[in-house]
Write an enzyme that holds these catalytic residues in place. Structure first.
Site, short mmCIF file in Angstrom:
data_model
loop_
_atom_site.label_atom_id
_atom_site.label_comp_id
_atom_site.label_asym_id
_atom_site.label_seq_id
_atom_site.Cartn_x
_atom_site.Cartn_y
_atom_site.Cartn_z
N GLU A 207 7.30 80.94 7.66
CA GLU A 207 6.03 81.41 7.06
C GLU A 207 4.86 80.51 7.43
OE1 GLU A 207 6.90 81.73 2.89
OE2 GLU A 207 7.61 83.79 3.09
N TYR B 188 10.12 103.88 26.14
CA TYR B 188 8.87 103.15 25.93
C TYR B 188 8.23 102.82 27.28
CZ TYR B 188 10.27 102.30 21.06
OH TYR B 188 10.62 102.44 19.76
#
Ligand SMILES: [Zn+2]
Ligand SMILES: [Zn+2]
Length: 444
Positions: free
Chosen positions: A423, A347
């Site tokens: 969340e 990467y």
């Protein structure tokens, strides 16, 4: 009296009028942020549902069929032009406003990991998949252990918000749902394949944004980033040193590759310590394996080693890769040995374009205020978002998902079987993605 103007002047006048009209159209486009935030709040319960459903059904890299079906269906429903099949399971959604302007891209990755979930969540994954391993055909458990379920759900949420605000935008929104951020061994990862397949072209992307949940144990809703190198490049090298085998008591009759390998290891360490400007960015070279010889009294003919290189600056990375080759080959040569160096480019550096990052900071601050950390230390993990950044100005940020009351030491990081992102960060994620796109398009 009719004065015929010379052609050049007429053309100039026409262009000026046209530009003024275009500028007027662009200038009219302002985003109502109150409306944007309201749209994000409205879609939140759906975002939570998408996230939980995706979480319960993780799929491995390049196998994200169910996930991409859901994404394509939802984008269609929202009025996006949808194209599928890029890099296998990739989905691209286009929202055309019909007004001239730039093209902004937002990215989410879709893949899960071969991890056995241990969160105890009611929607925890029970999925397994058969995998071919050197040990034979085995069943592996799957989990969204890196939070890509959150990424997809938030980008779908942002998609809805942007579709709702279409009338206030100019230019084009391109949503990129890519496979295989985690990659598969010995093959190009999702982003690299998407770029090769033309995801940044037609229409040509002017800027790209992405986020990753977690990575560092920041509290829920924190936005953290830095301009320039945010995440490291990651390259692997393999070296084979060939000498000449001989008796261990008579080394002058051969060429000792073990001594040469020792010199190479130390030589490689001087690349970072003596040849790299560490005031610009850090770098790491690690030799991780070393194999050679079978007996104490035999000089072997060959030594193999391998290692990893991390850096945070694209130019520095190029320089280090060249220096690894030069140092290894020439140290071997000096002793009459040869060294074969192969570098597997992994990467690139995840590079946050400094001008783009500075331009978008007000958008981030509007969402998260003082919870925007703009100069976090770079991390030595890697992201294939970097492949987009090699081609277009881009910006990646981390979204904190460590719930209130959790000490950073209790944090189960990404890739842990207990990774359980809060969340509570979903709304911030949806607002931020939508705002970055909307503000970029309208120049707000
Ligand atoms: Zn990951
Ligand atoms: Zn990830």
């Amino acid at each position: 009296m009719n004065i015929r103007r010379p052609r050049q002047i007429r053309t100039l006048l026409f262009t000026t009028i046209l530009c003024a009209q275009t500028a007027a159209v662009l200038a009219q486009q302002t985003v109502d942020h109150t409306q944007l935030d309201a749209a994000a709040t409205k879609v939140l319960s759906e975002v939570v549902n998408w996230r939980r459903d995706l979480h319960a059904h993780p799929e491995l890299a390049f196998q994200e069929q169910r996930t991409s079906d859901i994404i394509a269906t939802e984008l269609h429903r929202m009025g996006y032009e949808v194209s599928r099949g890029m890099a296998g399971t990739g989905v691209v959604g286009l929202l055309k406003t019909g007004r001239p302007g730039p093209v902004v891209a937002l990215r989410a990755d879709m893949d899960g990991l071969p991890v056995m979930e241990d969160t105890g969540l009611p929607f925890a994954s029970k999925q397994h998949v058969k995998q071919n391993t050197p040990q034979g055909n085995t069943e592996v458990a799957l989990m969204h252990a890196c939070g890509h379920d959150m990424h997809v759900a938030m980008l779908l949420g942002a998609a809805r918000v942007l579709a709702d605000l279409r009338g206030q935008l100019s230019g084009t929104v391109k949503l990129v749902f890519q496979p295989a951020e985690e990659g598969v061994p010995n093959a190009p990862n999702g982003a690299e394949r998407m770029v090769k397949a033309g995801v940044l072209d037609s229409p040509k992307v002017d800027a790209m944004f992405g986020l990753h949940v977690g990575i560092t144990p920041q509290p829920t809703g924190t936005i953290s980033l830095r301009a320039r190198g945010l995440m490291a490049s990651s390259d692997t090298f393999d070296i084979v040193v060939k000498g000449q085998q001989t008796h261990g008591a008579l080394p002058w009759n051969g060429v000792d590759p073990i001594v040469v390998a020792a010199q190479i290891i130390l030589g490689l360490q001087t690349i970072v310590s003596r040849q790299t400007n560490l005031t610009l960015a850090p770098a790491v070279i690690t030799v991780g394996t070393l194999q050679g010889g079978q007996r104490a009294n035999i000089v072997p003919g060959e030594v193999k080693m391998s290692g990893t290189i991390r850096s945070f600056d694209p130019a520095m990375r190029d320089q280090i890769l060249a220096q690894v080759r030069r140092t290894t080959e020439n140290l071997a040569l000096a002793s009459g040995a040869t060294a074969n160096v192969s570098i597997d480019a992994g990467y690139p550096v995840t590079w946050n374009d400094p001008a783009l990052t500075a331009k978008m900071l007000p958008s981030l601050r509007r969402i998260a205020g003082t919870a925007v950390l703009t100069d976090v230390p770079p991390t030595t993990t890697s992201e294939d978002f970097s492949f987009y950044g090699q081609r277009v100005p881009s910006m990646l940020f981390f979204l904190g998902v460590n719930p209130p009351g959790t000490a950073p030491t209790d944090w189960a990081p990404n890739h842990s079987p207990r990774f359980n992102p809060d969340e509570g960060a979903l709304l911030t994620g949806v607002r931020t993605l939508a705002s970055l796109a909307a503000d970029y398009l309208t120049g707000n």
